[in-house]
Write an enzyme that holds these catalytic residues in place. Structure first.
Site, PDB file in Angstrom:
ATOM      1  N   ARG A   1     -31.451  13.667  44.355  1.00 21.38           N
ATOM      2  CA  ARG A   1     -32.804  13.976  44.812  1.00 21.38           C
ATOM      3  C   ARG A   1     -33.876  13.603  43.804  1.00 21.38           C
ATOM      4  O   ARG A   1     -34.858  12.934  44.115  1.00 21.38           O
ATOM      5  CB  ARG A   1     -32.955  15.479  45.106  1.00 21.38           C
ATOM      6  N   THR A   2     -33.695  14.066  42.549  1.00 22.44           N
ATOM      7  CA  THR A   2     -34.767  13.908  41.566  1.00 22.44           C
ATOM      8  C   THR A   2     -34.991  12.431  41.250  1.00 22.44           C
ATOM      9  O   THR A   2     -36.126  11.951  41.260  1.00 22.44           O
ATOM     10  CB  THR A   2     -34.435  14.708  40.281  1.00 22.44           C
TER      11      THR A   2
ATOM     12  N   ARG B   1     -34.144  12.691  32.354  1.00 17.90           N
ATOM     13  CA  ARG B   1     -33.201  13.809  32.556  1.00 17.90           C
ATOM     14  C   ARG B   1     -32.099  13.658  31.524  1.00 17.90           C
ATOM     15  O   ARG B   1     -31.560  12.562  31.337  1.00 17.90           O
ATOM     16  CB  ARG B   1     -32.601  13.775  33.963  1.00 17.90           C
TER      17      ARG B   1
ATOM     18  N   LYS C   1     -22.553   2.584  25.058  1.00 16.28           N
ATOM     19  CA  LYS C   1     -22.066   1.963  23.814  1.00 16.28           C
ATOM     20  C   LYS C   1     -22.474   2.795  22.602  1.00 16.28           C
ATOM     21  O   LYS C   1     -22.355   2.360  21.470  1.00 16.28           O
ATOM     22  CB  LYS C   1     -22.640   0.552  23.685  1.00 16.28           C
TER      23      LYS C   1
ATOM     24  N   HIS D   1     -37.019  22.418  34.350  1.00 16.82           N
ATOM     25  CA  HIS D   1     -37.044  21.373  35.388  1.00 16.82           C
ATOM     26  C   HIS D   1     -38.376  21.565  36.132  1.00 16.82           C
ATOM     27  O   HIS D   1     -38.410  21.998  37.276  1.00 16.82           O
ATOM     28  CB  HIS D   1     -35.846  21.579  36.317  1.00 16.82           C
TER      29      HIS D   1
HETATM   30  C1  NCD Z   1     -30.882  20.825  40.053  1.00 18.14           C
HETATM   31  C2  NCD Z   1     -30.695  20.281  38.667  1.00 18.14           C
HETATM   32  O1  NCD Z   1     -30.160  19.198  38.459  1.00 18.14           O
HETATM   33  O2  NCD Z   1     -31.119  20.972  37.763  1.00 18.14           O
HETATM   34  N1  NCD Z   1     -30.845  19.889  41.065  1.00 18.14           N
HETATM   35  C3  NCD Z   1     -31.951  19.168  41.339  1.00 18.14           C
HETATM   36  O3  NCD Z   1     -32.640  18.665  40.479  1.00 18.14           O
HETATM   37  N2  NCD Z   1     -32.272  19.063  42.631  1.00 18.14           N
HETATM   38  C4  NCD Z   1     -30.061  22.005  40.316  1.00 18.14           C
HETATM   39  C5  NCD Z   1     -28.575  21.891  40.197  1.00 18.14           C
HETATM   40  O4  NCD Z   1     -28.020  20.908  39.724  1.00 18.14           O
HETATM   41  O5  NCD Z   1     -27.959  22.882  40.561  1.00 18.14           O
END
Ligand code: NCD
Length: 330
Positions: A72-73, A122, A100, A150
């Site tokens: 999603r993100t 991320r 690497k 997040h």
């Molecule tokens: C979340 C994450 O990666 O922190 N998912 C997301 O970004 N939609 C929550 C999760 O992984 O449970």
């Protein structure tokens, strides 16, 4: 010619500190959130048109750097940048020089050589986005760092609640499950409290961090407490963050029996949210996930317009006047 210094203070553009980065919900105040949600709403309207591309960020470059799995993100940041006509590069740790052994510092320096305007990152380690800010002139957006923050998830959740329930202020949200390992929970608690909601964390004692009430939320170990909430926000059991061998719950089956969100534990009309990815049948019953009161798909849709708003806001705000109208394709 008029001297700029002669302009009375109340006629100058509002003095507002330019936000360089979005690393944590703590970077935002209530006005920032209101403005971001209003911008997201304008983008949602613009996207109803047949031609969905806006010229707003033409010529800008946005790098998405993902060191952890994401559906999603990462997809919504990429589409958000494209909808705004920016050039995008998406780099995943697998298949890149990270495999690497390249350090985050060197990767940040390498990508910065292309002069990106925004780096979205991320990373499994807390503070990684902060570290990147030291090696780039780009705006940095935290798309999840370890179990820390997040912020764009929390913003899209606020947007979803506001759109569906008409307000955030005064609502009661129960956040259920694995709070201990959840960056989503931390960002959401802060964001909901900032916007005037009350928050109750619900789960087994082993998965609720001790002392978290200090943030201003309540804690209960009684699952029946979710019945009192307007919104029930279900968290994923973060199996990948639980150290091997440590028993946070006796078994997943036991967890589901005691803490799973089932139709029987909800009142009709209570809204249910989940950031995804869901473990259906573990933390959330499939009948709840697919019910008319589930906002889960809605959250995904909100992700696109909220991330457009975040990119737009970072790249168009400054100490000078702010365009309030979203420009459309001619
Ligand atoms: C979340 C994450 O990666 O922190 N998912 C997301 O970004 N939609 C929550 C999760 O992984 O449970």
């Amino acid at each position: 010619m008029a001297d700029i210094r002669a302009v009375p203070d109340d006629l100058r553009p509002p003095a507002r500190p330019a936000r360089r980065h979005l690393l944590s919900i703590g970077d935002l105040d209530r006005d920032d959130v209101d403005r971001l949600l209003a911008t997201a709403q304008s983008f949602a309207k613009a996207l109803e048109r047949e031609v969905k591309k806006l010229p707003t960020l033409r010529g800008r470059t946005i790098v998405n750097l993902f060191y952890e799995a994401s559906t999603r993100t990462s997809s919504s940041f990429e589409l958000a940048a494209k909808r705004l006509s920016a050039d995008t590069m998406s780099i995943k740790s697998s298949g890149s020089s990270v495999e690497k052994g390249e350090s985050l510092k060197d990767t940040a320096l390498t990508l910065s050589a292309y002069d990106p305007d925004v780096i979205v990152i991320r990373h499994p380690q807390i503070g990684a986005p902060q570290l990147v800010t030291r090696y780039t002139d780009a705006h940095v957006v935290n798309a999840g760092d370890g179990k820390h923050q997040h912020p764009t998830q929390a913003l899209l959740d606020l947007y979803t609640i506001q759109e569906e329930l008409g307000r955030i202020d005064g609502l009661h949200v129960a956040i259920v499950g694995d709070v201990l390992h959840s960056r989503v929970a931390r960002s959401n608690v802060q964001a909901l409290l900032l916007m005037g909601a009350s928050v109750t964390l619900v789960g087994p004692p082993s998965l609720i961090p001790r002392g978290i009430e200090a943030l201003g939320c309540e804690v209960t170990y009684d699952i029946d407490a979710i019945g009192a909430a307007d919104v029930v926000y279900v968290l994923r059991m973060q199996k990948e963050r639980m150290e091997a061998g440590s028993a946070y719950v006796p078994s997943l089956r036991e967890y589901t029996a005691q803490w799973g969100v089932t139709p029987e534990r909800l009142r009709p009309g209570q809204k249910v949210m989940h950031p995804g990815p869901m473990n259906r049948g573990v933390e959330i019953d499939a009948r709840v996930a697919d019910s008319v009161d589930s906002l889960i798909e809605r959250q995904v849709r909100s992700g696109l317009v909220v991330r457009m708003a975040v990119l737009y806001d970072l790249l168009t705000h400054g100490p000078v006047a702010v365009p309030t109208q979203v420009q459309e394709v001619a």
